[in-house]
Design a protein around this motif. Sequence first.
Motif: not given
Length: 178
Positions: A1-4, A25-33, A169-178
């Motif tokens: 997913m592309k995240v801005t 950090e969480g979003a990038q670890e989950a593979g998001h751009e 919680k912010a980290y977990e929000m990023g990590k949980a993105l689908k």
Amino acid sequence: MKVTVITGSPHKKGTTALLADKMIEGAQEAGHEVFRFDAAFENVKPCLACEYCSSHDGECVHKDSMSDFSHQLVEAELIVFVTPLYYFGMSAQIKAVIDRFHASNAKIAGSKKAMLLAASYGPDDWTMTALEKMYESMLRFLNWEDAGKLLATGCPVREVLEQTDFPQKAYEMGKALK
């Protein structure tokens, strides 16, 4: 997913900078751009409501940082707004960016998701009410889906925020993105 991620704080190491860093950090670890736009450190002129964009395919009369940033908005699948609470609303820096969405409304409306991360000095449960209403109205107007809110009340400085579970919680929000 592309995240801005759009940040609105003039403090490079402040409360909302930490929330943004952790979410990213969480979003990038989950593979998001992830693309980050720190509004307070960009050249963003205020919207003039001149309607130049209406007759120029969404191009703004201003030639500033928004000229390059507008394509990020169009391409993003998720927009994350990260702001300190300034007198019950978003900071002027992030609000200037949002006001400039006007030029791109036709290109960005629909089929996007959004998140709101905010930090406030005040601890009261009503502290973020006006900010939440503004965010919800913006989503309604743009036909975007809310992907979550993190409202860190009672966090006047980074050292206080670091002692809470809000960064996690912010980290977990990023990590949980689908």
